[in-house]
Design a protein around this motif. Sequence first.
Motif, PDB file in Angstrom:
ATOM      1  N   ASP A   1      -0.724   5.144   7.132  1.00 10.43           N
ATOM      2  CA  ASP A   1       0.576   5.337   7.743  1.00 10.43           C
ATOM      3  C   ASP A   1       1.392   4.128   7.318  1.00 10.43           C
ATOM      4  OD1 ASP A   1       2.615   4.636   9.767  1.00 10.43           O
ATOM      5  OD2 ASP A   1       1.831   6.347  10.861  1.00 10.43           O
ATOM      6  N   GLN A   2       2.580   4.354   6.854  1.00 15.47           N
ATOM      7  CA  GLN A   2       3.362   3.238   6.336  1.00 15.47           C
ATOM      8  C   GLN A   2       3.558   2.139   7.371  1.00 15.47           C
ATOM      9  OE1 GLN A   2       6.540   4.367   3.883  1.00 15.47           O
ATOM     10  NE2 GLN A   2       6.714   2.335   3.052  1.00 15.47           N
ATOM     11  N   GLY A   3       3.448   2.464   8.642  1.00  8.60           N
ATOM     12  CA  GLY A   3       3.578   1.449   9.674  1.00  8.60           C
ATOM     13  C   GLY A   3       2.284   0.696   9.940  1.00  8.60           C
ATOM     14  N   GLN A   4       1.189   1.185   9.387  1.00  7.76           N
ATOM     15  CA  GLN A   4      -0.114   0.550   9.563  1.00  7.76           C
ATOM     16  C   GLN A   4      -0.546   0.008   8.208  1.00  7.76           C
ATOM     17  OE1 GLN A   4      -3.104   3.381  10.644  1.00  7.76           O
ATOM     18  NE2 GLN A   4      -4.776   1.973  10.313  1.00  7.76           N
ATOM     19  N   ASP A   5      -0.786  -1.270   8.118  1.00  9.33           N
ATOM     20  CA  ASP A   5      -1.181  -1.893   6.854  1.00  9.33           C
ATOM     21  C   ASP A   5      -0.170  -1.661   5.738  1.00  9.33           C
ATOM     22  OD1 ASP A   5      -4.773  -1.406   7.118  1.00  9.33           O
ATOM     23  OD2 ASP A   5      -3.513  -2.990   7.889  1.00  9.33           O
ATOM     24  N   PRO A   6       1.107  -1.880   5.964  1.00 12.17           N
ATOM     25  CA  PRO A   6       2.054  -1.673   4.871  1.00 12.17           C
ATOM     26  C   PRO A   6       1.902  -2.708   3.756  1.00 12.17           C
ATOM     27  CG  PRO A   6       3.172  -2.658   6.734  1.00 12.17           C
ATOM     28  CD  PRO A   6       1.761  -2.350   7.170  1.00 12.17           C
ATOM     29  N   PHE A   7       1.171  -3.802   4.029  1.00 11.79           N
ATOM     30  CA  PHE A   7       0.951  -4.815   3.003  1.00 11.79           C
ATOM     31  C   PHE A   7      -0.269  -5.651   3.357  1.00 11.79           C
ATOM     32  CE2 PHE A   7       3.534  -6.777   6.225  1.00 11.79           C
ATOM     33  CZ  PHE A   7       2.975  -8.028   6.377  1.00 11.79           C
ATOM     34  N   PHE A   8      -0.796  -6.342   2.355  1.00 13.69           N
ATOM     35  CA  PHE A   8      -1.814  -7.368   2.535  1.00 13.69           C
ATOM     36  C   PHE A   8      -1.189  -8.672   2.042  1.00 13.69           C
ATOM     37  CE2 PHE A   8      -5.276  -4.161   1.083  1.00 13.69           C
ATOM     38  CZ  PHE A   8      -5.269  -3.534   2.311  1.00 13.69           C
ATOM     39  N   VAL A   9      -1.669  -9.796   2.513  1.00 12.90           N
ATOM     40  CA  VAL A   9      -1.313 -11.072   1.917  1.00 12.90           C
ATOM     41  C   VAL A   9      -2.486 -11.447   1.029  1.00 12.90           C
ATOM     42  CG1 VAL A   9      -0.773 -13.490   2.310  1.00 12.90           C
ATOM     43  CG2 VAL A   9       0.109 -11.750   3.876  1.00 12.90           C
TER      44      VAL A   9
ATOM     45  N   ASN B   1       0.830  -1.194   0.000  1.00 14.81           N
ATOM     46  CA  ASN B   1       0.000   0.000   0.000  1.00 14.81           C
ATOM     47  C   ASN B   1       0.869   1.251   0.000  1.00 14.81           C
ATOM     48  OD1 ASN B   1      -2.142  -1.790   0.287  1.00 14.81           O
ATOM     49  ND2 ASN B   1      -2.043  -1.697   2.507  1.00 14.81           N
ATOM     50  N   PHE B   2       0.497   2.217  -0.845  1.00 17.00           N
ATOM     51  CA  PHE B   2       1.255   3.448  -0.992  1.00 17.00           C
ATOM     52  C   PHE B   2       0.313   4.642  -0.949  1.00 17.00           C
ATOM     53  CE2 PHE B   2       5.236   1.478  -2.006  1.00 17.00           C
ATOM     54  CZ  PHE B   2       4.893   0.272  -2.572  1.00 17.00           C
ATOM     55  N   ARG B   3       0.879   5.817  -0.915  1.00 21.25           N
ATOM     56  CA  ARG B   3       0.095   7.042  -0.965  1.00 21.25           C
ATOM     57  C   ARG B   3       0.593   7.871  -2.155  1.00 21.25           C
ATOM     58  NH1 ARG B   3      -4.544   8.215   1.378  1.00 21.25           N
ATOM     59  NH2 ARG B   3      -3.888   8.426   3.517  1.00 21.25           N
ATOM     60  N   GLY B   4       0.156   7.465  -3.352  1.00 21.36           N
ATOM     61  CA  GLY B   4       0.450   8.237  -4.551  1.00 21.36           C
ATOM     62  C   GLY B   4       1.658   7.805  -5.353  1.00 21.36           C
ATOM     63  N   ASN B   5       2.418   6.828  -4.892  1.00 24.08           N
ATOM     64  CA  ASN B   5       3.601   6.417  -5.655  1.00 24.08           C
ATOM     65  C   ASN B   5       3.638   4.912  -5.947  1.00 24.08           C
ATOM     66  OD1 ASN B   5       4.128   5.767  -2.994  1.00 24.08           O
ATOM     67  ND2 ASN B   5       6.262   6.439  -3.056  1.00 24.08           N
ATOM     68  N   ALA B   6       2.474   4.286  -5.993  1.00 27.78           N
ATOM     69  CA  ALA B   6       2.420   2.845  -6.289  1.00 27.78           C
ATOM     70  C   ALA B   6       2.964   2.537  -7.680  1.00 27.78           C
ATOM     71  CB  ALA B   6       0.993   2.318  -6.160  1.00 27.78           C
ATOM     72  N   ARG B   7       2.604   3.353  -8.674  1.00 32.05           N
ATOM     73  CA  ARG B   7       3.088   3.100 -10.034  1.00 32.05           C
ATOM     74  C   ARG B   7       4.616   3.165 -10.076  1.00 32.05           C
ATOM     75  NH1 ARG B   7       0.112   3.294 -14.544  1.00 32.05           N
ATOM     76  NH2 ARG B   7      -1.478   4.498 -13.448  1.00 32.05           N
TER      77      ARG B   7
ATOM     78  N   ALA C   1       6.403 -11.990 -12.926  1.00 32.53           N
ATOM     79  CA  ALA C   1       7.538 -12.429 -13.731  1.00 32.53           C
ATOM     80  C   ALA C   1       7.539 -13.946 -13.873  1.00 32.53           C
ATOM     81  CB  ALA C   1       8.849 -11.966 -13.097  1.00 32.53           C
ATOM     82  N   ASP C   2       8.124 -14.416 -14.967  1.00 31.00           N
ATOM     83  CA  ASP C   2       8.229 -15.851 -15.214  1.00 31.00           C
ATOM     84  C   ASP C   2       9.017 -16.572 -14.121  1.00 31.00           C
ATOM     85  OD1 ASP C   2       8.527 -15.563 -18.839  1.00 31.00           O
ATOM     86  OD2 ASP C   2       6.762 -15.665 -17.535  1.00 31.00           O
ATOM     87  N   ASN C   3       9.867 -15.834 -13.418  1.00 29.91           N
ATOM     88  CA  ASN C   3      10.676 -16.455 -12.372  1.00 29.91           C
ATOM     89  C   ASN C   3       9.894 -16.696 -11.083  1.00 29.91           C
ATOM     90  OD1 ASN C   3      10.411 -13.910 -11.230  1.00 29.91           O
ATOM     91  ND2 ASN C   3      12.570 -13.373 -11.439  1.00 29.91           N
ATOM     92  N   GLY C   4       8.603 -16.334 -11.091  1.00 31.75           N
ATOM     93  CA  GLY C   4       7.772 -16.561  -9.916  1.00 31.75           C
ATOM     94  C   GLY C   4       7.562 -15.331  -9.058  1.00 31.75           C
ATOM     95  N   PHE C   5       8.283 -14.263  -9.337  1.00 33.03           N
ATOM     96  CA  PHE C   5       8.085 -13.040  -8.556  1.00 33.03           C
ATOM     97  C   PHE C   5       6.696 -12.473  -8.819  1.00 33.03           C
ATOM     98  CE2 PHE C   5       9.079  -9.290  -6.259  1.00 33.03           C
ATOM     99  CZ  PHE C   5       8.425  -8.265  -6.912  1.00 33.03           C
ATOM    100  N   ARG C   6       6.031 -12.114  -7.747  1.00 40.12           N
ATOM    101  CA  ARG C   6       4.721 -11.473  -7.834  1.00 40.12           C
ATOM    102  C   ARG C   6       4.634 -10.432  -6.731  1.00 40.12           C
ATOM    103  NH1 ARG C   6       4.586 -14.335 -11.628  1.00 40.12           N
ATOM    104  NH2 ARG C   6       3.016 -15.718 -12.429  1.00 40.12           N
ATOM    105  N   VAL C   7       4.172  -9.265  -7.087  1.00 45.43           N
ATOM    106  CA  VAL C   7       3.853  -8.245  -6.102  1.00 45.43           C
ATOM    107  C   VAL C   7       2.684  -7.436  -6.642  1.00 45.43           C
ATOM    108  CG1 VAL C   7       5.460  -6.469  -6.936  1.00 45.43           C
ATOM    109  CG2 VAL C   7       4.817  -6.513  -4.536  1.00 45.43           C
ATOM    110  N   MET C   8       1.777  -7.098  -5.753  1.00 47.68           N
ATOM    111  CA  MET C   8       0.645  -6.257  -6.105  1.00 47.68           C
ATOM    112  C   MET C   8       0.748  -4.974  -5.290  1.00 47.68           C
ATOM    113  SD  MET C   8      -2.198  -9.312  -6.051  1.00 47.68           S
ATOM    114  CE  MET C   8      -3.610  -8.254  -5.942  1.00 47.68           C
ATOM    115  N   ALA C   9       0.133  -3.895  -5.800  1.00 52.94           N
ATOM    116  CA  ALA C   9       0.187  -2.627  -5.082  1.00 52.94           C
ATOM    117  C   ALA C   9      -0.976  -1.740  -5.492  1.00 52.94           C
ATOM    118  CB  ALA C   9       1.505  -1.916  -5.373  1.00 52.94           C
TER     119      ALA C   9
END
Length: 140
Positions: free
Chosen positions: A74-82, A10-16, A56-64
């Motif tokens: 706040d970057q310390g609150q919910d910095p990611f989801f699974v 999760n980001f605030r305006g810079n996910a792309r 990626a073909d190598n198995g890397f996956r990330v969503m944002a």
Amino acid sequence: MTIGVTPHLNFRGNAREALEFYQSVFGGELVAVSYADMGNADPATADNVVWGQVAADNGFRVMAYDVYPHLPWDQGQDPFFVSVRGTDPAELQGYWDKLVEGADVRQPIGPSQWAPLYGQLTDRFGVTWVLDIAVEYAST
């Protein structure tokens, strides 16, 4: 059925920008859907990412995504989801039924605009999980 576990950041305006960086590091395909793509005409957030992924073909996956401006973040609150994406609704529902015990349900599992089955909860350990049926995004 196969499932994949993917960090959802999760980001605030810079996910792309972050997704472009991860693509430059790991390779793969970048898909980013903006708020404008989803019909949001607010110029302040139109270019923000409502959903993005590097795969990626190598198995890397990330969503944002860029957190909705009206929500606290706040970057310390919910910095990611699974994120657990699957193809079998019954199996996915089974995972949900186990994770939901003692959890705070953020979005009850059910059909959504973007998936035939979607739900979000924070489990009793404070980890936020997103479960959904994977569908291909049809760009316009």
